[in-house]
Write a protein that holds these residues in place. Structure first.
Motif, PDB file in Angstrom:
ATOM      1  N   UNK A  73      -9.442  90.717 -80.122  1.00 28.55           N
ATOM      2  CA  UNK A  73      -8.760  89.443 -80.371  1.00 28.55           C
ATOM      3  C   UNK A  73      -9.777  88.303 -80.329  1.00 28.55           C
ATOM      4  N   UNK A  74     -10.582  88.217 -81.382  1.00 33.64           N
ATOM      5  CA  UNK A  74     -11.681  87.255 -81.440  1.00 33.64           C
ATOM      6  C   UNK A  74     -11.220  85.928 -82.023  1.00 33.64           C
ATOM      7  N   UNK A  75     -11.867  84.854 -81.573  1.00 35.08           N
ATOM      8  CA  UNK A  75     -11.573  83.521 -82.082  1.00 35.08           C
ATOM      9  C   UNK A  75     -12.833  82.677 -81.967  1.00 35.08           C
ATOM     10  N   UNK A  88     -12.800  73.565 -76.447  1.00 38.80           N
ATOM     11  CA  UNK A  88     -12.053  74.780 -76.167  1.00 38.80           C
ATOM     12  C   UNK A  88     -10.834  74.961 -77.037  1.00 38.80           C
ATOM     13  N   UNK A  89     -10.839  74.314 -78.210  1.00 40.43           N
ATOM     14  CA  UNK A  89      -9.730  74.439 -79.146  1.00 40.43           C
ATOM     15  C   UNK A  89     -10.110  75.412 -80.265  1.00 40.43           C
ATOM     16  N   UNK A  90      -9.173  76.249 -80.677  1.00 38.09           N
ATOM     17  CA  UNK A  90      -9.408  77.201 -81.759  1.00 38.09           C
ATOM     18  C   UNK A  90      -9.615  76.461 -83.078  1.00 38.09           C
ATOM     19  N   UNK A  91     -10.616  76.895 -83.846  1.00 39.72           N
ATOM     20  CA  UNK A  91     -10.855  76.302 -85.162  1.00 39.72           C
ATOM     21  C   UNK A  91     -10.782  77.400 -86.220  1.00 39.72           C
ATOM     22  N   UNK A  92     -10.222  77.084 -87.371  1.00 41.48           N
ATOM     23  CA  UNK A  92     -10.050  78.080 -88.430  1.00 41.48           C
ATOM     24  C   UNK A  92     -11.297  78.231 -89.285  1.00 41.48           C
ATOM     25  N   UNK A 101     -15.640  76.599 -89.659  1.00 38.45           N
ATOM     26  CA  UNK A 101     -16.689  75.832 -88.997  1.00 38.45           C
ATOM     27  C   UNK A 101     -17.407  76.659 -87.951  1.00 38.45           C
ATOM     28  N   UNK A 102     -18.264  75.988 -87.160  1.00 32.78           N
ATOM     29  CA  UNK A 102     -19.105  76.672 -86.187  1.00 32.78           C
ATOM     30  C   UNK A 102     -18.634  76.377 -84.775  1.00 32.78           C
ATOM     31  N   UNK A 103     -18.685  77.386 -83.922  1.00 30.09           N
ATOM     32  CA  UNK A 103     -18.252  77.208 -82.546  1.00 30.09           C
ATOM     33  C   UNK A 103     -18.592  78.422 -81.698  1.00 30.09           C
ATOM     34  N   UNK A 104     -17.976  78.495 -80.536  1.00 29.20           N
ATOM     35  CA  UNK A 104     -18.247  79.543 -79.556  1.00 29.20           C
ATOM     36  C   UNK A 104     -17.383  80.772 -79.849  1.00 29.20           C
ATOM     37  N   UNK A 105     -18.013  81.950 -79.898  1.00 33.49           N
ATOM     38  CA  UNK A 105     -17.276  83.198 -80.077  1.00 33.49           C
ATOM     39  C   UNK A 105     -16.593  83.577 -78.767  1.00 33.49           C
ATOM     40  N   UNK A 106     -15.287  83.756 -78.816  1.00 32.19           N
ATOM     41  CA  UNK A 106     -14.527  84.109 -77.614  1.00 32.19           C
ATOM     42  C   UNK A 106     -13.600  85.282 -77.915  1.00 32.19           C
ATOM     43  N   UNK A 107     -13.136  85.915 -76.844  1.00 33.94           N
ATOM     44  CA  UNK A 107     -12.113  86.957 -76.933  1.00 33.94           C
ATOM     45  C   UNK A 107     -10.957  86.546 -76.043  1.00 33.94           C
ATOM     46  N   UNK A 163     -17.571  87.402 -63.174  1.00 32.90           N
ATOM     47  CA  UNK A 163     -16.535  86.458 -63.598  1.00 32.90           C
ATOM     48  C   UNK A 163     -17.137  85.099 -63.941  1.00 32.90           C
ATOM     49  N   UNK A 164     -18.178  84.698 -63.222  1.00 29.70           N
ATOM     50  CA  UNK A 164     -18.836  83.429 -63.508  1.00 29.70           C
ATOM     51  C   UNK A 164     -19.499  83.460 -64.880  1.00 29.70           C
ATOM     52  N   UNK A 165     -20.068  84.596 -65.239  1.00 31.19           N
ATOM     53  CA  UNK A 165     -20.797  84.714 -66.505  1.00 31.19           C
ATOM     54  C   UNK A 165     -19.878  84.624 -67.705  1.00 31.19           C
ATOM     55  N   UNK A 166     -18.724  85.271 -67.659  1.00 29.04           N
ATOM     56  CA  UNK A 166     -17.903  85.404 -68.864  1.00 29.04           C
ATOM     57  C   UNK A 166     -16.588  84.639 -68.851  1.00 29.04           C
ATOM     58  N   UNK A 167     -16.130  84.220 -67.664  1.00 29.34           N
ATOM     59  CA  UNK A 167     -14.779  83.660 -67.590  1.00 29.34           C
ATOM     60  C   UNK A 167     -14.719  82.246 -67.002  1.00 29.34           C
ATOM     61  N   UNK A 168     -15.846  81.587 -66.849  1.00 23.04           N
ATOM     62  CA  UNK A 168     -15.849  80.291 -66.168  1.00 23.04           C
ATOM     63  C   UNK A 168     -15.763  79.099 -67.117  1.00 23.04           C
ATOM     64  N   UNK A 169     -15.988  79.294 -68.409  1.00 29.64           N
ATOM     65  CA  UNK A 169     -16.057  78.152 -69.327  1.00 29.64           C
ATOM     66  C   UNK A 169     -14.674  77.697 -69.791  1.00 29.64           C
ATOM     67  N   UNK A 170     -13.831  78.655 -70.186  1.00 26.61           N
ATOM     68  CA  UNK A 170     -12.473  78.349 -70.644  1.00 26.61           C
ATOM     69  C   UNK A 170     -11.488  79.198 -69.846  1.00 26.61           C
ATOM     70  N   UNK A 171     -10.292  78.701 -69.585  1.00 29.03           N
ATOM     71  CA  UNK A 171      -9.313  79.471 -68.797  1.00 29.03           C
ATOM     72  C   UNK A 171      -8.913  80.775 -69.495  1.00 29.03           C
TER      73      UNK A 171
END
Length: 633
Positions: free
Chosen positions: A429-431, A437-441, A443-449, A468-476
């Motif tokens: 479930x990539x976005x 921290x808003x999904x964009x359809x 353009x360029x941004x951060x790859x998240x799951x 958890x700090x490495x992968x889950x601390x930037x966005x809820x």
């Protein structure tokens, strides 16, 4: 898809992330994973995104799925599981039946010297059959394998041995690289001497060279095998779905290497799914990925091949030695159907001309895989149009050690764009998130799951907080992968570099790969790397390092050529993206699988601590880069 009632890929993908429990349940059923004890629940997510519990109450042992079940299939039983070759074109091949016997003998012998469930065993070996046998025998016993890159220095190996508490170390006397013997045993000795946990070292004497020997600690592989008193194969150790299979160490920007925990029902199933369904690796096919067992793609090739009843082709050597046709000769000789390469390797081979691949019949190749770094269009097109004659799809594949395989790929049911990806793999479930921290359809941004998947890291070894700090601390409630990606209006995805590598020049974001692609289009440039450094006016400016071809080194003054390249990039990317300076370098700091480590370049250039550089094959080049940076910064 058709079995599940789908004709349209996009609809199938949507359902795969709409109901991840349904999807991964269907995957393990269709892959016919043999469970020793059936699971009662596909996923328990009560501990949150970071700690999913897959296949609750289920028990399996992945060696059963990878080896023993194929003995019931007469065709696969007598088919090669492993074909191995080194630079001298020597090696050996093992059928599935022979592989099972070798795994049985080693597992029985290891049990007799006290290796069992939960024990850690490091594997510092070249890409030879014994490396695969060791991985599978440890899994059969329920022991935990720690594959270690075969080019590491003693201190780097020692860090991994110490952090994991390894009781056993597998190594070899040595291997060939570009015609020279590289001794491994003395390096293994130096590392093991720093770790009190290592009780036994098992040594494969494949070259027959003189090596130091400790009678109290060292055991020859051949001697160990002969000690096995059990002729009847023992049963595999039942493993719950949360118990570890292996630790894969990966480097971070700072701090010690991270020991990523993978389970029997995680990494192998994800790797087997990606290879079989994403790359069309079928029973009887031959898969070769140019890698090392210490990198993620080594275990990926092992389980990607064996869980699909295919053959893995191991090559231990340089892919352009003794001549630039070495890779193509390997593909022809062993009738490889799936070949995995890096963009850097293809850039190097492209510069050698077309006559080398034209010497060989590559009709067996059905898929070319690519991993490790972003492409630029010219080498991609050369590989597709000249080598592949426009008939072989290039499966661009990007994920990582923590993923157990890919997030983005090229699905073979959809059109493929040069250098890009046509979307996420099923179940992923990539976005793309912008800086808020808003999904964009587009353009360029951060790859998240946004949801867990089978194969997701089961944490860091003894360090849950860092995980958890490495992968889950930037966005809820979101996995942040650390890559900048771009999605265009046609729906194609492109990796634009690591998010901590991305340049922000006067408020304009630029992935380093874009500037590097512009540079390597110039005939003088073999390779390029781009970093961002602080600037009083623009906030950040680009600095580039380039490796210049021999012909241009001889025909032009370096300073004249660097000025020419500055204007060349300006024409390609615009005046606002012109680098502050371009430096000529003899080489770039890389891992053995060809990945340029930009964070190490940036740190050296700015005179900072580069952090963990244990994965670099040529760390000495950082001293030269420090000298380049000191008068500029």
């Amino acid at each position: 898809m058709r079995k599940l009632g789908f004709e349209d890929y996009d609809a199938f993908y949507a359902e795969s992330i709409g109901d991840i429990r349904w999807f991964w349940d269907q995957v393990v059923q269709d892959m016919q994973i043999p469970w020793l004890k059936p699971y009662h629940q596909v996923l328990d997510s009560s501990r949150g995104f970071a700690w999913p519990h897959w296949f609750v109450n289920g028990e399996l042992n992945i060696t059963q799925a990878a080896v023993y079940r194929w003995l019931q299939d007469e065709a696969t039983k007598n088919q090669y599981a492993i074909i191995a070759e080194n630079e001298l074109q020597k090696g050996r091949s093992l059928t599935y039946e022979q592989l099972a016997l070798e795994v049985d003998r080693l597992a029985n012998s290891l049990r007799q010297i006290g290796i069992g469930k939960g024990d850690r065993a490091a594997i510092y070996m070249p890409m030879i059959p014994e490396t695969v046998i060791a991985m599978l025998a440890l899994a059969k016993l329920g022991a935990i394998a720690i594959p270690i890159y075969s080019g590491f220095a003693p201190s780097t190996i020692a860090k991994r041995l110490h952090a994991s508490g390894a009781k056993l170390l597998f190594t070899a006397d040595g291997y060939y690289r570009k015609g020279k013997i590289i001794k491994m045993k003395p390096i293994a000795d130096e590392a093991a001497n720093q770790c009190s946990s290592v009780e036994v070292m098992v040594v494969v004497r494949q070259l027959g060279i003189d090596i130091p020997w400790d009678d109290h600690r060292d055991l020859a592989w051949s001697t160990l095998i002969q000690q096995s008193s059990q002729l009847v194969p023992s049963q595999v150790e039942p493993m719950t779905s949360t118990e570890p299979l292996m630790l894969l160490y990966t480097s971070g920007t700072t701090g010690e290497p991270k020991g990523i925990v993978h389970t029997h029902c995680g990494f192998p199933i994800k790797a087997g799914f990606d290879a079989g369904y994403g790359m069309d690796v079928r029973q009887g096919d031959r898969l070769c990925w140019l890698t090392d067992m210490g990198w993620m793609m080594g275990p990926f090739m092992l389980y990607g091949a064996l869980l699909n009843g295919a053959t893995m082709v191991l090559y231990d050597g340089s892919p352009d030695y003794p001549e630039p046709n070495r890779l193509w000769k390997l593909a022809e000789t062993h009738q490889i159907t799936h070949l995995g390469v890096s963009p850097t390797l293809i850039r190097v081979l492209m510069k050698q001309g077309d006559e080398w691949h034209q010497q060989h019949n590559l009709s067996s190749l059905r898929v070319i895989g690519s991993s490790g770094e972003p492409w630029n269009d010219d080498p991609w097109k050369w590989l597709y149009e000249q080598v592949g004659q426009g008939r072989i799809p290039i499966v661009n594949y990007s994920g990582g050690t923590e993923i157990s395989g890919g997030i983005l790929s090229n699905q073979l049911l959809k059109d493929i764009a040069p250098s890009g990806f046509n979307g996420p793999l099923p179940g992923m479930d990539a976005d793309i998130y912008d800086i808020q921290g808003q999904s964009i359809s587009t353009g360029i941004g951060e790859l998240v799951l946004k949801q867990p998947w089978v194969g997701m890291a089961a944490g860091f070894w003894n360090d849950a907080e860092r995980y958890t700090q490495t992968y889950f601390s930037k966005y809820p409630n979101t996995w942040v992968h650390g890559d900048w990606v771009e999605k265009d209006d046609e729906g194609y995805w492109y990796i634009r570099g690591r998010s901590d590598d991305t340049l922000n020049i006067a408020g304009k974001r630029l992935g380093p790969a874009e500037m590097e692609s512009a540079l390597v289009e110039h005939a003088a440039v073999l390779e390029a790397a781009t970093i961002g450094i602080p600037d009083d006016v623009k906030g950040e400016v680009a600095v580039c390092l380039v490796v210049i071809s021999q012909a241009y080194q001889e025909s032009k003054l370096t300073i004249e050529l660097m000025n020419e390249l500055l204007h060349y990039v300006e024409e390609k990317l615009g005046k606002g993206m012109k680098p502050k300076v371009i430096h000529a370098a003899e080489q770039l700091p890389k891992t053995r699988n060809g990945k340029v480590v930009r964070r190490a370049i940036r740190a050296a250039y700015l005179g900072l601590d580069p952090g963990d550089i244990s994965t670099l094959e040529n760390p000495e080049i950082l001293d030269t880069i420090r000298l380049l940076g000191s008068p500029t910064v």
